[in-house]
Enzyme design. Structure first.
Site, PDB file in Angstrom:
ATOM      1  N   TYR A  73       4.681  -6.658   4.109  1.00 28.11           N
ATOM      2  CA  TYR A  73       3.664  -7.681   4.334  1.00 28.11           C
ATOM      3  C   TYR A  73       3.582  -7.951   5.833  1.00 28.11           C
ATOM      4  O   TYR A  73       4.602  -7.935   6.538  1.00 28.11           O
ATOM      5  CB  TYR A  73       4.046  -8.992   3.627  1.00 28.11           C
ATOM      6  CG  TYR A  73       3.618  -9.111   2.175  1.00 28.11           C
ATOM      7  CD1 TYR A  73       4.236  -8.354   1.180  1.00 28.11           C
ATOM      8  CD2 TYR A  73       2.626 -10.014   1.795  1.00 28.11           C
ATOM      9  CE1 TYR A  73       3.859  -8.499  -0.155  1.00 28.11           C
ATOM     10  CE2 TYR A  73       2.252 -10.162   0.455  1.00 28.11           C
ATOM     11  CZ  TYR A  73       2.871  -9.396  -0.507  1.00 28.11           C
ATOM     12  OH  TYR A  73       2.506  -9.544  -1.828  1.00 28.11           O
TER      13      TYR A  73
ATOM     14  N   GLU B 248      -4.925  -3.859   1.751  1.00 26.78           N
ATOM     15  CA  GLU B 248      -6.117  -4.300   1.016  1.00 26.78           C
ATOM     16  C   GLU B 248      -7.029  -5.166   1.878  1.00 26.78           C
ATOM     17  O   GLU B 248      -6.933  -6.401   1.857  1.00 26.78           O
ATOM     18  CB  GLU B 248      -5.710  -5.086  -0.243  1.00 26.78           C
ATOM     19  CG  GLU B 248      -5.063  -4.235  -1.316  1.00 26.78           C
ATOM     20  CD  GLU B 248      -4.806  -4.991  -2.623  1.00 26.78           C
ATOM     21  OE1 GLU B 248      -4.973  -6.231  -2.656  1.00 26.78           O
ATOM     22  OE2 GLU B 248      -4.443  -4.340  -3.613  1.00 26.78           O
TER      23      GLU B 248
ATOM     24  N   GLU C 121      -1.558   1.604  -5.208  1.00 25.90           N
ATOM     25  CA  GLU C 121      -1.082   0.396  -5.906  1.00 25.90           C
ATOM     26  C   GLU C 121      -1.872   0.212  -7.198  1.00 25.90           C
ATOM     27  O   GLU C 121      -3.101   0.269  -7.183  1.00 25.90           O
ATOM     28  CB  GLU C 121      -1.291  -0.828  -4.998  1.00 25.90           C
ATOM     29  CG  GLU C 121      -0.381  -2.004  -5.299  1.00 25.90           C
ATOM     30  CD  GLU C 121      -0.726  -3.208  -4.428  1.00 25.90           C
ATOM     31  OE1 GLU C 121      -0.366  -3.209  -3.230  1.00 25.90           O
ATOM     32  OE2 GLU C 121      -1.353  -4.140  -4.953  1.00 25.90           O
TER      33      GLU C 121
HETATM   34  C1  DCB Z   1      -2.762  -7.120  -4.436  1.00 27.50           C
HETATM   35  C2  DCB Z   1      -1.742  -7.131  -3.314  1.00 27.50           C
HETATM   36  C3  DCB Z   1      -0.351  -7.502  -3.746  1.00 27.50           C
HETATM   37  C4  DCB Z   1      -0.439  -8.455  -4.902  1.00 27.50           C
HETATM   38  C5  DCB Z   1      -1.036  -7.687  -6.057  1.00 27.50           C
HETATM   39  C6  DCB Z   1      -1.293  -8.543  -7.284  1.00 27.50           C
HETATM   40  O1  DCB Z   1      -3.530  -8.298  -4.336  1.00 27.50           O
HETATM   41  F1  DCB Z   1      -1.717  -5.972  -2.630  1.00 27.50           F
HETATM   42  O2  DCB Z   1       0.340  -8.037  -2.667  1.00 27.50           O
HETATM   43  O3  DCB Z   1       0.861  -8.898  -5.249  1.00 27.50           O
HETATM   44  O4  DCB Z   1      -2.248  -7.037  -5.703  1.00 27.50           O
HETATM   45  O5  DCB Z   1      -2.095  -9.641  -6.980  1.00 27.50           O
HETATM   46  C7  DCB Z   1       0.992 -10.275  -5.501  1.00 27.50           C
HETATM   47  C8  DCB Z   1       2.356 -10.502  -6.136  1.00 27.50           C
HETATM   48  C9  DCB Z   1       2.611 -11.977  -6.254  1.00 27.50           C
HETATM   49  C10 DCB Z   1       2.438 -12.656  -4.925  1.00 27.50           C
HETATM   50  C11 DCB Z   1       1.055 -12.333  -4.345  1.00 27.50           C
HETATM   51  C12 DCB Z   1       0.854 -12.887  -2.927  1.00 27.50           C
HETATM   52  O6  DCB Z   1       2.399  -9.827  -7.370  1.00 27.50           O
HETATM   53  O7  DCB Z   1       3.921 -12.174  -6.745  1.00 27.50           O
HETATM   54  O8  DCB Z   1       2.565 -14.048  -5.065  1.00 27.50           O
HETATM   55  O9  DCB Z   1       0.905 -10.928  -4.250  1.00 27.50           O
HETATM   56  O10 DCB Z   1       1.784 -12.343  -2.056  1.00 27.50           O
HETATM   57  C13 DCB Z   1      -4.771  -8.393  -4.969  1.00 27.50           C
HETATM   58  C14 DCB Z   1      -5.359  -7.359  -5.649  1.00 27.50           C
HETATM   59  C15 DCB Z   1      -6.616  -7.491  -6.232  1.00 27.50           C
HETATM   60  C16 DCB Z   1      -7.304  -8.707  -6.120  1.00 27.50           C
HETATM   61  C17 DCB Z   1      -6.712  -9.778  -5.439  1.00 27.50           C
HETATM   62  C18 DCB Z   1      -5.451  -9.626  -4.872  1.00 27.50           C
HETATM   63  N1  DCB Z   1      -8.567  -8.860  -6.704  1.00 27.50           N
HETATM   64  N2  DCB Z   1      -4.856 -10.747  -4.209  1.00 27.50           N
HETATM   65  O11 DCB Z   1      -9.137  -7.920  -7.264  1.00 27.50           O
HETATM   66  O12 DCB Z   1      -9.117  -9.991  -6.680  1.00 27.50           O
HETATM   67  O13 DCB Z   1      -5.631 -11.678  -3.846  1.00 27.50           O
HETATM   68  O14 DCB Z   1      -3.649 -10.828  -3.979  1.00 27.50           O
END
Ligand code: DCB
Length: 338
Positions: free
Chosen positions: A108, A181, A266
Protein backbone atom coordinates in the site's frame (compact mmCIF):
# COMPACT_ATOMS: atom_id res chain seq x y z
CA UNK A 1 14.84 -77.71 -2.44
CA UNK A 2 14.15 -79.43 -5.78
CA UNK A 3 10.44 -79.30 -5.05
CA UNK A 4 10.56 -75.55 -4.62
CA UNK A 5 12.58 -75.10 -7.81
CA UNK A 6 9.96 -77.08 -9.74
CA UNK A 7 7.16 -75.04 -8.26
CA UNK A 8 8.99 -71.85 -9.11
CA UNK A 9 9.54 -72.94 -12.74
CA UNK A 10 5.86 -73.85 -13.08
CA UNK A 11 4.89 -70.47 -11.71
CA UNK A 12 7.23 -68.76 -14.16
CA UNK A 13 5.69 -70.61 -17.13
CA UNK A 14 2.21 -69.81 -15.91
CA UNK A 15 3.01 -66.11 -15.57
CA UNK A 16 4.58 -65.87 -19.03
CA UNK A 17 1.64 -67.67 -20.69
CA UNK A 18 -0.81 -65.27 -19.05
CA UNK A 19 1.39 -62.39 -20.16
CA UNK A 20 1.41 -63.57 -23.80
CA UNK A 21 -2.33 -64.09 -24.04
CA UNK A 22 -3.11 -60.72 -22.54
CA UNK A 23 -0.64 -59.06 -24.97
CA UNK A 24 -2.59 -60.50 -27.89
CA UNK A 25 -5.39 -58.18 -26.97
CA UNK A 26 -4.59 -55.08 -28.99
CA UNK A 27 -7.78 -53.13 -28.28
CA UNK A 28 -6.83 -49.71 -26.88
CA UNK A 29 -6.54 -49.80 -23.12
CA UNK A 30 -8.24 -47.41 -20.83
CA UNK A 31 -5.78 -44.86 -19.45
CA UNK A 32 -5.12 -45.43 -15.81
CA UNK A 33 -6.40 -42.53 -13.78
CA UNK A 34 -3.88 -41.62 -11.14
CA UNK A 35 -5.21 -41.30 -7.62
CA UNK A 36 -5.83 -37.67 -6.79
CA UNK A 37 -2.68 -36.25 -5.29
CA UNK A 38 -3.43 -34.35 -2.14
CA UNK A 39 -0.26 -32.42 -1.33
CA UNK A 40 3.04 -31.60 -3.05
CA UNK A 41 1.79 -30.65 -6.47
CA UNK A 42 4.99 -28.90 -7.57
CA UNK A 43 4.95 -28.95 -11.36
CA UNK A 44 8.25 -29.36 -13.12
CA UNK A 45 9.07 -26.38 -15.36
CA UNK A 46 6.68 -24.03 -13.59
CA UNK A 47 9.21 -21.71 -11.99
CA UNK A 48 11.67 -18.92 -12.85
CA UNK A 49 14.75 -21.20 -12.94
CA UNK A 50 13.25 -22.90 -16.01
CA UNK A 51 11.24 -20.08 -17.57
CA UNK A 52 13.49 -17.05 -17.06
CA UNK A 53 12.24 -13.58 -17.95
CA UNK A 54 8.61 -13.73 -19.05
CA UNK A 55 7.56 -11.98 -22.23
CA UNK A 56 4.33 -10.83 -23.81
CA UNK A 57 3.52 -12.34 -27.20
CA UNK A 58 0.27 -10.96 -28.63
CA UNK A 59 -2.22 -11.39 -25.80
CA UNK A 60 -0.31 -14.33 -24.30
CA UNK A 61 2.46 -14.61 -21.78
CA UNK A 62 5.43 -16.76 -22.82
CA UNK A 63 8.67 -17.84 -21.18
CA UNK A 64 12.20 -17.14 -22.38
CA UNK A 65 11.92 -20.08 -24.81
CA UNK A 66 8.68 -18.73 -26.29
CA UNK A 67 6.50 -21.40 -24.64
CA UNK A 68 3.12 -20.31 -23.27
CA UNK A 69 3.19 -19.57 -19.58
CA UNK A 70 0.62 -18.74 -16.89
CA UNK A 71 1.24 -17.01 -13.58
CA UNK A 72 -0.99 -18.22 -10.77
CA UNK A 73 -0.81 -17.30 -7.15
CA UNK A 74 -1.94 -15.39 -4.13
CA UNK A 75 -1.65 -11.74 -3.15
CA UNK A 76 -0.73 -10.53 0.27
CA UNK A 77 -3.12 -8.18 2.04
CA UNK A 78 -1.50 -4.90 3.14
CA UNK A 79 2.00 -5.84 4.32
CA UNK A 80 1.85 -2.95 6.83
CA UNK A 81 -0.91 -4.85 8.63
CA UNK A 82 -0.38 -8.55 7.93
CA UNK A 83 3.39 -8.65 7.29
CA UNK A 84 3.94 -11.33 9.93
CA UNK A 85 1.89 -13.86 7.89
CA UNK A 86 4.25 -13.79 4.91
CA UNK A 87 6.83 -16.19 6.26
CA UNK A 88 9.04 -18.34 4.08
CA UNK A 89 7.19 -21.42 5.39
CA UNK A 90 3.82 -20.06 4.29
CA UNK A 91 5.18 -19.09 0.88
CA UNK A 92 6.61 -22.60 0.52
CA UNK A 93 3.21 -24.10 1.35
CA UNK A 94 1.62 -21.92 -1.34
CA UNK A 95 4.17 -23.21 -3.83
CA UNK A 96 4.17 -26.88 -2.88
CA UNK A 97 0.63 -27.56 -1.69
CA UNK A 98 -1.28 -24.95 -3.69
CA UNK A 99 0.61 -25.29 -6.99
CA UNK A 100 1.25 -21.54 -7.26
CA UNK A 101 4.26 -20.01 -8.99
CA UNK A 102 3.90 -16.35 -8.02
CA UNK A 103 3.22 -14.29 -4.92
CA UNK A 104 2.09 -10.65 -5.06
CA UNK A 105 3.35 -8.17 -2.50
CA UNK A 106 0.66 -5.52 -1.97
CA UNK A 107 2.69 -2.56 -0.81
CA UNK A 108 0.00 0.00 0.00
CA UNK A 109 1.16 3.54 -0.66
CA UNK A 110 -1.31 5.22 1.75
CA UNK A 111 -3.19 3.78 4.77
CA UNK A 112 0.09 3.40 6.66
CA UNK A 113 1.94 2.11 3.60
CA UNK A 114 5.13 3.28 1.88
CA UNK A 115 4.24 6.98 1.45
CA UNK A 116 3.31 7.20 5.14
CA UNK A 117 6.09 4.92 6.41
CA UNK A 118 8.96 4.12 4.03
CA UNK A 119 10.19 1.33 6.33
CA UNK A 120 7.71 -1.07 4.68
CA UNK A 121 10.27 -1.18 1.86
CA UNK A 122 12.45 -3.39 4.09
CA UNK A 123 9.57 -5.89 4.32
CA UNK A 124 9.27 -5.86 0.54
CA UNK A 125 12.97 -6.58 0.11
CA UNK A 126 13.03 -9.44 2.59
CA UNK A 127 9.94 -10.95 0.94
CA UNK A 128 11.50 -10.68 -2.53
CA UNK A 129 14.66 -12.39 -1.24
CA UNK A 130 12.65 -15.27 0.22
CA UNK A 131 10.63 -15.70 -2.97
CA UNK A 132 13.79 -15.74 -5.09
CA UNK A 133 15.20 -18.43 -2.76
CA UNK A 134 12.01 -20.44 -3.26
CA UNK A 135 12.30 -20.12 -7.06
CA UNK A 136 9.02 -18.25 -7.39
CA UNK A 137 7.94 -15.22 -9.34
CA UNK A 138 7.11 -12.14 -7.29
CA UNK A 139 4.94 -9.15 -8.19
CA UNK A 140 5.96 -5.90 -6.51
CA UNK A 141 2.66 -4.02 -6.35
CA UNK A 142 2.57 -0.23 -5.85
CA UNK A 143 -0.81 -0.49 -4.16
CA UNK A 144 -2.53 2.83 -4.78
CA UNK A 145 -6.15 2.92 -3.55
CA UNK A 146 -7.31 5.93 -1.49
CA UNK A 147 -4.63 7.85 -3.42
CA UNK A 148 -6.71 7.27 -6.49
CA UNK A 149 -4.57 8.79 -9.23
CA UNK A 150 -1.04 7.40 -9.69
CA UNK A 151 0.26 10.82 -10.80
CA UNK A 152 -0.11 11.95 -7.14
CA UNK A 153 3.14 10.21 -6.18
CA UNK A 154 5.04 9.85 -9.45
CA UNK A 155 8.37 10.97 -7.96
CA UNK A 156 8.13 8.64 -4.96
CA UNK A 157 7.22 5.80 -7.29
CA UNK A 158 10.21 6.48 -9.56
CA UNK A 159 12.53 6.53 -6.58
CA UNK A 160 11.13 3.28 -5.18
CA UNK A 161 11.14 1.38 -8.47
CA UNK A 162 14.60 2.67 -9.33
CA UNK A 163 15.99 1.18 -6.15
CA UNK A 164 14.18 -2.16 -6.45
CA UNK A 165 14.84 -2.65 -10.16
CA UNK A 166 18.53 -1.87 -9.83
CA UNK A 167 18.85 -4.23 -6.86
CA UNK A 168 17.12 -7.07 -8.76
CA UNK A 169 18.08 -6.21 -12.34
CA UNK A 170 19.32 -9.72 -13.21
CA UNK A 171 16.47 -11.57 -11.54
CA UNK A 172 13.72 -12.84 -13.85
CA UNK A 173 11.64 -13.51 -10.71
CA UNK A 174 10.74 -9.88 -10.14
CA UNK A 175 7.67 -8.41 -11.91
CA UNK A 176 6.62 -4.78 -11.41
CA UNK A 177 3.00 -3.67 -10.99
CA UNK A 178 3.25 0.11 -11.11
CA UNK A 179 -0.28 1.13 -10.03
CA UNK A 180 -2.77 -1.22 -8.40
CA UNK A 181 -6.20 0.37 -8.92
CA UNK A 182 -6.55 3.86 -10.37
CA UNK A 183 -10.01 5.15 -9.43
CA UNK A 184 -11.91 8.35 -8.63
CA UNK A 185 -12.15 9.42 -12.25
CA UNK A 186 -8.54 8.69 -13.22
CA UNK A 187 -8.38 8.28 -17.00
CA UNK A 188 -6.16 6.09 -19.10
CA UNK A 189 -4.43 9.29 -20.22
CA UNK A 190 -3.44 9.98 -16.59
CA UNK A 191 -2.14 6.43 -16.30
CA UNK A 192 -0.20 6.86 -19.54
CA UNK A 193 1.43 10.05 -18.24
CA UNK A 194 2.52 8.22 -15.09
CA UNK A 195 3.60 5.03 -16.89
CA UNK A 196 5.73 7.00 -19.35
CA UNK A 197 7.71 8.34 -16.37
CA UNK A 198 8.02 5.14 -14.33
CA UNK A 199 8.53 2.42 -16.95
CA UNK A 200 11.74 3.94 -18.41
CA UNK A 201 13.23 4.05 -14.90
CA UNK A 202 12.62 0.32 -14.42
CA UNK A 203 13.66 -0.65 -17.93
CA UNK A 204 16.84 1.39 -17.70
CA UNK A 205 17.93 -0.93 -14.88
CA UNK A 206 16.21 -4.13 -15.92
CA UNK A 207 15.46 -4.06 -19.67
CA UNK A 208 13.81 -7.50 -19.81
CA UNK A 209 11.49 -7.03 -16.85
CA UNK A 210 7.75 -7.71 -17.13
CA UNK A 211 5.58 -4.76 -16.08
CA UNK A 212 1.88 -4.66 -15.13
CA UNK A 213 -0.13 -1.46 -15.59
CA UNK A 214 -3.45 -0.76 -13.84
CA UNK A 215 -6.52 0.47 -15.70
CA UNK A 216 -9.29 2.98 -14.83
CA UNK A 217 -12.17 2.19 -12.41
CA UNK A 218 -10.21 -0.01 -9.96
CA UNK A 219 -8.50 -1.84 -12.84
CA UNK A 220 -11.69 -2.80 -14.63
CA UNK A 221 -11.66 -0.71 -17.83
CA UNK A 222 -9.38 -2.89 -19.90
CA UNK A 223 -11.59 -1.96 -22.86
CA UNK A 224 -10.31 1.63 -22.57
CA UNK A 225 -6.61 0.76 -22.89
CA UNK A 226 -4.51 2.38 -25.58
CA UNK A 227 -1.33 0.34 -25.68
CA UNK A 228 1.72 2.08 -24.25
CA UNK A 229 4.86 2.36 -26.36
CA UNK A 230 6.80 -0.37 -24.52
CA UNK A 231 7.22 -4.13 -24.96
CA UNK A 232 6.32 -6.71 -22.34
CA UNK A 233 3.48 -4.86 -20.68
CA UNK A 234 0.39 -6.54 -19.21
CA UNK A 235 -2.73 -4.54 -18.34
CA UNK A 236 -4.58 -5.52 -15.21
CA UNK A 237 -8.17 -6.56 -14.78
CA UNK A 238 -9.45 -6.95 -11.21
CA UNK A 239 -12.74 -8.57 -10.30
CA UNK A 240 -14.73 -9.46 -7.20
CA UNK A 241 -17.33 -12.12 -7.99
CA UNK A 242 -20.10 -10.69 -5.80
CA UNK A 243 -19.98 -7.40 -7.71
CA UNK A 244 -18.50 -8.06 -11.12
CA UNK A 245 -20.20 -10.46 -13.50
CA UNK A 246 -20.73 -11.09 -17.21
CA UNK A 247 -20.56 -7.38 -18.12
CA UNK A 248 -16.98 -7.27 -16.90
CA UNK A 249 -16.07 -10.47 -18.74
CA UNK A 250 -17.40 -8.66 -21.83
CA UNK A 251 -14.80 -5.93 -21.25
CA UNK A 252 -12.13 -8.62 -21.24
CA UNK A 253 -13.50 -9.99 -24.53
CA UNK A 254 -13.36 -6.49 -26.03
CA UNK A 255 -9.79 -6.00 -24.80
CA UNK A 256 -8.63 -9.33 -26.18
CA UNK A 257 -10.17 -8.52 -29.54
CA UNK A 258 -8.21 -5.23 -29.41
CA UNK A 259 -5.08 -7.34 -28.86
CA UNK A 260 -4.61 -6.08 -25.27
CA UNK A 261 -2.68 -8.56 -23.08
CA UNK A 262 -4.36 -9.00 -19.70
CA UNK A 263 -3.45 -10.29 -16.26
CA UNK A 264 -5.87 -10.69 -13.36
CA UNK A 265 -3.44 -9.44 -10.73
CA UNK A 266 -6.23 -9.36 -8.13
CA UNK A 267 -9.55 -11.17 -7.76
CA UNK A 268 -11.75 -12.14 -4.86
CA UNK A 269 -14.58 -14.57 -4.15
CA UNK A 270 -16.22 -11.78 -2.09
CA UNK A 271 -17.91 -8.57 -3.19
CA UNK A 272 -15.86 -5.47 -4.07
CA UNK A 273 -15.39 -4.54 -0.40
CA UNK A 274 -13.37 -7.72 0.21
CA UNK A 275 -16.26 -9.06 2.29
CA UNK A 276 -19.72 -10.59 1.70
CA UNK A 277 -20.57 -13.88 0.08
CA UNK A 278 -18.69 -16.03 -0.78
CA UNK A 279 -19.79 -16.14 -4.42
CA UNK A 280 -18.37 -19.42 -5.66
CA UNK A 281 -20.73 -20.06 -8.60
CA UNK A 282 -19.87 -16.72 -10.17
CA UNK A 283 -16.17 -17.32 -9.45
CA UNK A 284 -16.44 -20.69 -11.23
CA UNK A 285 -17.69 -18.81 -14.31
CA UNK A 286 -14.78 -16.39 -14.11
CA UNK A 287 -12.19 -19.11 -13.64
CA UNK A 288 -13.31 -21.24 -16.58
CA UNK A 289 -13.47 -18.13 -18.79
CA UNK A 290 -9.98 -17.04 -17.76
CA UNK A 291 -8.51 -20.53 -18.06
CA UNK A 292 -9.91 -20.84 -21.58
CA UNK A 293 -8.13 -17.60 -22.48
CA UNK A 294 -4.90 -18.60 -20.66
CA UNK A 295 -5.00 -15.50 -18.48
CA UNK A 296 -2.81 -15.36 -15.37
CA UNK A 297 -4.60 -15.09 -12.01
CA UNK A 298 -3.69 -13.81 -8.54
CA UNK A 299 -6.20 -14.01 -5.68
CA UNK A 300 -6.90 -11.55 -2.86
CA UNK A 301 -5.74 -12.32 -0.17
CA UNK A 302 -3.47 -14.05 2.31
CA UNK A 303 -4.88 -12.54 5.50
CA UNK A 304 -6.48 -13.76 8.72
CA UNK A 305 -8.84 -10.81 8.85
CA UNK A 306 -12.51 -11.45 9.54
CA UNK A 307 -13.61 -10.86 5.93
CA UNK A 308 -14.75 -13.43 3.38
CA UNK A 309 -11.93 -12.88 0.88
CA UNK A 310 -9.27 -13.81 3.47
CA UNK A 311 -7.86 -17.32 3.06
CA UNK A 312 -7.01 -17.87 6.75
CA UNK A 313 -9.42 -18.10 9.66
CA UNK A 314 -9.15 -15.34 12.23
CA UNK A 315 -6.30 -15.75 14.73
CA UNK A 316 -4.58 -18.48 12.71
CA UNK A 317 -1.33 -17.90 10.87
CA UNK A 318 -0.15 -21.05 9.05
CA UNK A 319 -1.43 -21.91 5.58
CA UNK A 320 -2.44 -25.48 6.39
CA UNK A 321 -5.80 -27.09 5.62
CA UNK A 322 -7.14 -26.77 9.17
CA UNK A 323 -6.80 -23.00 9.05
CA UNK A 324 -8.36 -22.34 5.65
CA UNK A 325 -11.61 -20.40 5.33
CA UNK A 326 -14.21 -21.27 2.71
CA UNK A 327 -12.38 -18.91 0.35
CA UNK A 328 -9.07 -20.60 1.18
CA UNK A 329 -10.35 -24.13 0.53
CA UNK A 330 -11.95 -23.08 -2.74
CA UNK A 331 -8.91 -21.15 -4.00
CA UNK A 332 -6.50 -23.96 -3.18
CA UNK A 333 -8.51 -26.25 -5.51
CA UNK A 334 -8.62 -23.53 -8.17
CA UNK A 335 -4.82 -23.25 -8.25
CA UNK A 336 -4.24 -27.00 -8.12
CA UNK A 337 -6.30 -27.32 -11.29
CA UNK A 338 -5.40 -24.13 -13.16
C1 DCB B 1 -9.47 -3.48 -4.08
C2 DCB B 1 -8.12 -3.16 -3.47
C3 DCB B 1 -7.83 -3.91 -2.19
C4 DCB B 1 -9.12 -4.16 -1.47
C5 DCB B 1 -9.92 -5.11 -2.33
C6 DCB B 1 -11.31 -5.39 -1.79
O1 DCB B 1 -10.35 -2.42 -3.79
F1 DCB B 1 -7.11 -3.32 -4.34
O2 DCB B 1 -6.93 -3.18 -1.43
O3 DCB B 1 -8.85 -4.77 -0.22
O4 DCB B 1 -10.05 -4.65 -3.67
O5 DCB B 1 -12.03 -4.21 -1.59
C7 DCB B 1 -9.58 -4.26 0.87
C8 DCB B 1 -9.38 -5.21 2.04
C9 DCB B 1 -9.98 -4.62 3.28
C10 DCB B 1 -9.44 -3.24 3.52
C11 DCB B 1 -9.64 -2.36 2.28
C12 DCB B 1 -9.00 -0.97 2.40
O6 DCB B 1 -9.92 -6.47 1.70
O7 DCB B 1 -9.70 -5.46 4.38
O8 DCB B 1 -10.09 -2.64 4.62
O9 DCB B 1 -9.03 -2.99 1.17
O10 DCB B 1 -7.63 -1.09 2.59
C13 DCB B 1 -11.52 -2.24 -4.53
C14 DCB B 1 -11.86 -3.00 -5.61
C15 DCB B 1 -13.02 -2.76 -6.34
C16 DCB B 1 -13.86 -1.70 -5.96
C17 DCB B 1 -13.53 -0.92 -4.85
C18 DCB B 1 -12.37 -1.19 -4.13
N1 DCB B 1 -15.04 -1.45 -6.68
N2 DCB B 1 -12.08 -0.39 -2.98
O11 DCB B 1 -15.32 -2.08 -7.70
O12 DCB B 1 -15.83 -0.56 -6.26
O13 DCB B 1 -12.67 0.73 -2.89
O14 DCB B 1 -11.29 -0.74 -2.10
Amino acid sequence: MKKYLKLFLLLLIFVSVIGCTSNKDDTPKKKETKPKQEEKVVEKNNYPSYNGFLKVDGTKLVNEKGEEFILKGVSSHGIQWFGNLYTKDNLKLLKEDWNTNVFRIAMYTKEGGYIDDSSVKEKVISLIDNLIDLDMYVIVDWHILSDNNPTMYTNESKEFFNEISSKYKDKPNVIYEICNEPNGGTTFDDITTYANEVIPVIRNNSPKSLIIVGTPTWSQDVDKVNKLGFDNILYSLHFYSGTHTEYLRDKVRTALSNNIPIIVSEFGVSDASGNGGVFLDETDKWISFLKENKISIISWSLANKNESSAILKESTSIVNDDNLTEAGKYLKEVFKNY
